[in-house]
Design a protein around this motif. Structure first.
Motif, PDB file in Angstrom:
ATOM      1  N   GLY A 118       7.038  -3.216 -14.083  1.00 22.77           N
ATOM      2  CA  GLY A 118       6.016  -4.000 -14.844  1.00 22.77           C
ATOM      3  C   GLY A 118       6.027  -3.428 -16.274  1.00 22.77           C
ATOM      4  N   CYS A 119       5.994  -1.854 -16.614  1.00 29.27           N
ATOM      5  CA  CYS A 119       5.959  -1.557 -17.755  1.00 29.27           C
ATOM      6  C   CYS A 119       7.132  -1.639 -18.632  1.00 29.27           C
ATOM      7  CB  CYS A 119       5.707   0.125 -17.741  1.00 29.27           C
ATOM      8  SG  CYS A 119       4.044   0.507 -17.028  1.00 29.27           S
ATOM      9  N   LEU A 120       8.266  -1.999 -17.856  1.00 28.21           N
ATOM     10  CA  LEU A 120       9.495  -2.118 -18.800  1.00 28.21           C
ATOM     11  C   LEU A 120       9.347  -3.471 -19.038  1.00 28.21           C
ATOM     12  CD1 LEU A 120      12.279  -0.231 -16.437  1.00 28.21           C
ATOM     13  CD2 LEU A 120      11.380   0.333 -18.921  1.00 28.21           C
ATOM     14  N   LEU A 121       9.196  -4.607 -18.206  1.00 35.70           N
ATOM     15  CA  LEU A 121       8.933  -5.925 -18.759  1.00 35.70           C
ATOM     16  C   LEU A 121       7.944  -6.116 -20.007  1.00 35.70           C
ATOM     17  CD1 LEU A 121       8.960  -7.737 -15.089  1.00 35.70           C
ATOM     18  CD2 LEU A 121      10.782  -7.967 -17.001  1.00 35.70           C
ATOM     19  N   LEU A 122       6.700  -5.310 -19.826  1.00 39.28           N
ATOM     20  CA  LEU A 122       5.754  -5.666 -20.855  1.00 39.28           C
ATOM     21  C   LEU A 122       6.105  -5.030 -22.139  1.00 39.28           C
ATOM     22  CD1 LEU A 122       2.747  -6.024 -21.497  1.00 39.28           C
ATOM     23  CD2 LEU A 122       2.431  -3.691 -20.945  1.00 39.28           C
ATOM     24  N   THR A 123       6.924  -3.983 -22.196  1.00 38.19           N
ATOM     25  CA  THR A 123       7.668  -3.459 -23.327  1.00 38.19           C
ATOM     26  C   THR A 123       8.708  -4.207 -23.821  1.00 38.19           C
ATOM     27  OG1 THR A 123       7.446  -1.068 -22.353  1.00 38.19           O
ATOM     28  CG2 THR A 123       8.874  -1.225 -24.156  1.00 38.19           C
ATOM     29  N   ALA A 124       9.367  -4.732 -23.205  1.00 40.62           N
ATOM     30  CA  ALA A 124      10.466  -5.870 -23.669  1.00 40.62           C
ATOM     31  C   ALA A 124       9.560  -7.017 -24.171  1.00 40.62           C
ATOM     32  CB  ALA A 124      11.310  -6.318 -22.414  1.00 40.62           C
ATOM     33  N   ALA A 125       8.622  -7.429 -23.637  1.00 46.25           N
ATOM     34  CA  ALA A 125       7.760  -8.759 -23.895  1.00 46.25           C
ATOM     35  C   ALA A 125       6.995  -8.402 -25.369  1.00 46.25           C
ATOM     36  CB  ALA A 125       6.780  -9.125 -22.974  1.00 46.25           C
ATOM     37  N   LEU A 126       6.498  -7.060 -25.483  1.00 43.86           N
ATOM     38  CA  LEU A 126       5.841  -6.865 -26.504  1.00 43.86           C
ATOM     39  C   LEU A 126       6.930  -6.615 -27.761  1.00 43.86           C
ATOM     40  CD1 LEU A 126       3.094  -4.445 -25.598  1.00 43.86           C
ATOM     41  CD2 LEU A 126       2.880  -6.638 -26.286  1.00 43.86           C
ATOM     42  N   HIS A 127       8.044  -5.992 -27.610  1.00 44.34           N
ATOM     43  CA  HIS A 127       9.153  -5.899 -28.495  1.00 44.34           C
ATOM     44  C   HIS A 127       9.512  -7.186 -29.238  1.00 44.34           C
ATOM     45  CE1 HIS A 127      13.190  -5.452 -29.778  1.00 44.34           C
ATOM     46  NE2 HIS A 127      13.034  -4.171 -30.524  1.00 44.34           N
ATOM     47  N   ASP A 128       9.805  -8.022 -28.080  1.00 44.39           N
ATOM     48  CA  ASP A 128      10.031  -9.513 -28.591  1.00 44.39           C
ATOM     49  C   ASP A 128       9.190 -10.269 -29.455  1.00 44.39           C
ATOM     50  OD1 ASP A 128      12.562  -9.144 -27.306  1.00 44.39           O
ATOM     51  OD2 ASP A 128      12.015 -10.331 -25.697  1.00 44.39           O
ATOM     52  N   LEU A 129       7.810  -9.936 -29.211  1.00 43.73           N
ATOM     53  CA  LEU A 129       6.756 -10.812 -29.833  1.00 43.73           C
ATOM     54  C   LEU A 129       6.545 -10.083 -31.026  1.00 43.73           C
ATOM     55  CD1 LEU A 129       4.184 -11.341 -26.819  1.00 43.73           C
ATOM     56  CD2 LEU A 129       5.479 -13.050 -28.209  1.00 43.73           C
ATOM     57  N   LEU A 130       6.393  -8.457 -31.127  1.00 40.34           N
ATOM     58  CA  LEU A 130       6.027  -8.013 -32.301  1.00 40.34           C
ATOM     59  C   LEU A 130       7.060  -7.476 -33.532  1.00 40.34           C
ATOM     60  CD1 LEU A 130       3.208  -5.818 -30.631  1.00 40.34           C
ATOM     61  CD2 LEU A 130       2.917  -8.249 -31.924  1.00 40.34           C
ATOM     62  N   TRP A 131       8.151  -7.318 -32.937  1.00 39.95           N
ATOM     63  CA  TRP A 131       9.203  -6.816 -33.781  1.00 39.95           C
ATOM     64  C   TRP A 131      10.261  -7.656 -33.993  1.00 39.95           C
ATOM     65  CZ3 TRP A 131       6.977  -3.202 -30.275  1.00 39.95           C
ATOM     66  CH2 TRP A 131       6.042  -2.245 -30.794  1.00 39.95           C
TER      67      TRP A 131
ATOM     68  N   SER B 203       0.912  -1.284   0.251  1.00 37.94           N
ATOM     69  CA  SER B 203       0.102  -0.101  -0.026  1.00 37.94           C
ATOM     70  C   SER B 203       0.866   1.364   0.166  1.00 37.94           C
ATOM     71  CB  SER B 203      -1.133  -0.003   1.469  1.00 37.94           C
ATOM     72  OG  SER B 203      -0.266   0.179   2.365  1.00 37.94           O
ATOM     73  N   GLN B 204       2.329   1.202   0.009  1.00 41.54           N
ATOM     74  CA  GLN B 204       3.031   2.087   0.051  1.00 41.54           C
ATOM     75  C   GLN B 204       3.137   3.065  -1.539  1.00 41.54           C
ATOM     76  OE1 GLN B 204       3.796   3.536   3.054  1.00 41.54           O
ATOM     77  NE2 GLN B 204       2.400   1.838   3.669  1.00 41.54           N
ATOM     78  N   PRO B 205       3.045   4.156  -1.654  1.00 43.47           N
ATOM     79  CA  PRO B 205       3.192   4.508  -3.024  1.00 43.47           C
ATOM     80  C   PRO B 205       4.474   4.582  -3.480  1.00 43.47           C
ATOM     81  CG  PRO B 205       1.718   6.150  -1.378  1.00 43.47           C
ATOM     82  CD  PRO B 205       2.178   5.058  -0.578  1.00 43.47           C
ATOM     83  N   PRO B 206       5.693   4.738  -2.857  1.00 42.84           N
ATOM     84  CA  PRO B 206       6.714   4.557  -3.782  1.00 42.84           C
ATOM     85  C   PRO B 206       7.036   3.134  -4.208  1.00 42.84           C
ATOM     86  CG  PRO B 206       7.291   5.902  -1.724  1.00 42.84           C
ATOM     87  CD  PRO B 206       5.775   5.247  -1.601  1.00 42.84           C
ATOM     88  N   LEU B 207       6.778   2.160  -3.454  1.00 41.59           N
ATOM     89  CA  LEU B 207       6.830   0.766  -3.930  1.00 41.59           C
ATOM     90  C   LEU B 207       5.997   0.389  -5.009  1.00 41.59           C
ATOM     91  CD1 LEU B 207       7.962  -1.772  -3.534  1.00 41.59           C
ATOM     92  CD2 LEU B 207       5.992  -2.610  -1.766  1.00 41.59           C
ATOM     93  N   MET B 208       4.626   0.996  -5.164  1.00 41.50           N
ATOM     94  CA  MET B 208       3.813   0.728  -6.211  1.00 41.50           C
ATOM     95  C   MET B 208       4.243   1.595  -7.406  1.00 41.50           C
ATOM     96  SD  MET B 208       1.574  -1.273  -4.963  1.00 41.50           S
ATOM     97  CE  MET B 208       0.526  -1.403  -6.594  1.00 41.50           C
ATOM     98  N   ILE B 209       4.711   2.785  -7.259  1.00 45.19           N
ATOM     99  CA  ILE B 209       5.332   3.293  -8.475  1.00 45.19           C
ATOM    100  C   ILE B 209       6.435   2.513  -8.931  1.00 45.19           C
ATOM    101  CG2 ILE B 209       6.477   5.249  -9.370  1.00 45.19           C
ATOM    102  CD1 ILE B 209       4.602   7.073  -7.042  1.00 45.19           C
ATOM    103  N   PHE B 210       7.483   2.194  -7.946  1.00 42.69           N
ATOM    104  CA  PHE B 210       8.505   1.124  -8.397  1.00 42.69           C
ATOM    105  C   PHE B 210       8.199  -0.052  -9.291  1.00 42.69           C
ATOM    106  CE2 PHE B 210      11.505  -2.274  -7.484  1.00 42.69           C
ATOM    107  CZ  PHE B 210      12.484  -1.800  -8.212  1.00 42.69           C
TER     108      PHE B 210
END
Length: 57
Positions: A43-56, A31-38
């Motif tokens: 998560g966004c970096l992992l999602l971006t890397a996964a989409l890059h590997d899948l699509l490009w 529930s701590q905001p800094p941890l959730m932002i981190f």
């Protein structure tokens, strides 16, 4: 309207208050905001890397 200093509320710890040395669980940590932002950034970096590997690649 003046208040008498002797009428101030008692702010000492009551027996109903939880002990301070009680361990807090994982939901408190999440529930701590800094941890959730981190975690959101990671998560966004992992999602971006996964989409890059899948699509490009």
């Amino acid at each position: 309207m003046r208040h008498d200093p002797r009428e101030m509320l008692d702010t000492t710890q009551s027996e109903a208050a939880p002990p301070q040395d009680e361990p807090r669980g994982c939901l408190f940590a999440l529930s701590q905001p800094p941890l959730m932002i981190f975690l959101a950034v990671i998560g966004c970096l992992l999602l971006t890397a996964a989409l890059h590997d899948l699509l490009w690649l």
